[in-house]
Design a protein around this motif. Structure first.
Motif, PDB file in Angstrom:
ATOM      1  N   TYR A 102       0.830  -1.212   0.000  1.00  0.00           N
ATOM      2  CA  TYR A 102       0.000   0.000   0.000  1.00  0.00           C
ATOM      3  C   TYR A 102       0.863   1.261   0.000  1.00  0.00           C
ATOM      4  N   ARG A 103       1.952   1.235   0.747  1.00  0.00           N
ATOM      5  CA  ARG A 103       2.854   2.398   0.789  1.00  0.00           C
ATOM      6  C   ARG A 103       3.430   2.662  -0.601  1.00  0.00           C
ATOM      7  N   ARG A 159       0.822   4.030  -2.964  1.00  0.00           N
ATOM      8  CA  ARG A 159       0.577   5.456  -2.716  1.00  0.00           C
ATOM      9  C   ARG A 159       1.578   6.303  -3.497  1.00  0.00           C
ATOM     10  N   LYS A 218      -4.936   1.703  -9.188  1.00  0.00           N
ATOM     11  CA  LYS A 218      -5.635   2.947  -8.822  1.00  0.00           C
ATOM     12  C   LYS A 218      -6.928   2.640  -8.086  1.00  0.00           C
ATOM     13  N   ASN A 261       0.651   6.181  -7.068  1.00  0.00           N
ATOM     14  CA  ASN A 261      -0.578   6.947  -7.259  1.00  0.00           C
ATOM     15  C   ASN A 261      -0.300   8.453  -7.270  1.00  0.00           C
ATOM     16  N   ASP A 262       0.744   8.878  -6.570  1.00  0.00           N
ATOM     17  CA  ASP A 262       1.121  10.291  -6.538  1.00  0.00           C
ATOM     18  C   ASP A 262       1.871  10.730  -7.793  1.00  0.00           C
ATOM     19  N   TYR A 273      -8.843   1.445  -0.653  1.00  0.00           N
ATOM     20  CA  TYR A 273      -8.077   1.422   0.597  1.00  0.00           C
ATOM     21  C   TYR A 273      -8.160   2.780   1.294  1.00  0.00           C
ATOM     22  N   LYS A 274      -8.008   3.863   0.501  1.00  0.00           N
ATOM     23  CA  LYS A 274      -8.092   5.225   1.054  1.00  0.00           C
ATOM     24  C   LYS A 274      -9.466   5.470   1.649  1.00  0.00           C
ATOM     25  N   PHE A 311      -6.202   1.220  -4.608  1.00  0.00           N
ATOM     26  CA  PHE A 311      -5.702   2.244  -3.692  1.00  0.00           C
ATOM     27  C   PHE A 311      -6.828   3.181  -3.263  1.00  0.00           C
ATOM     28  N   GLU A 312      -7.717   3.546  -4.179  1.00  0.00           N
ATOM     29  CA  GLU A 312      -8.849   4.409  -3.827  1.00  0.00           C
ATOM     30  C   GLU A 312      -9.762   3.717  -2.809  1.00  0.00           C
TER      31      GLU A 312
END
Length: 92
Positions: A9-10, A13, A80, A16-17, A86-87, A83-84
């Motif tokens: 996940y890290r 991220r 993507k 994703n940035d 998860y966020k 990750f969304e």
């Protein structure tokens, strides 16, 4: 995909940035060297790329710079989406 680690996940991220991660695959002085587009990308190692790619979370394409061949890794659509999710789960 409950089998993702905190490191997965890290790293997602960072991708994703906007991270672009280039791996030199041309035999020579830079063979196997990673070139991140963001400073934080330097924490990602080849083993991490292998894990994320095997899970379909990042994708690769071949690019050329000064006649040297590189694999460029970026986040995939699945990455993507995951990750969304998860966020959103973490913000509840």
């Amino acid at each position: 995909m409950n089998h993702l680690t905190n490191n997965n996940y890290r790293h997602l991220r960072i991708f994703n940035d906007g991270l672009l991660l280039d791996l030199c695959i041309e035999p020579g002085n830079y063979f196997g060297k990673l070139f991140p587009s963001l400073p934080l990308g330097s924490i990602i190692k080849i083993g991490n790329i292998r894990d994320l790619k095997a899970k379909g979370l990042i994708k690769s394409e071949t690019v050329f710079y000064y006649e040297l061949e590189y694999k460029r890794y970026t986040i995939s659509d699945l990455g993507k989406t995951l990750f969304e999710e998860y966020k959103n789960d973490c913000s509840k």
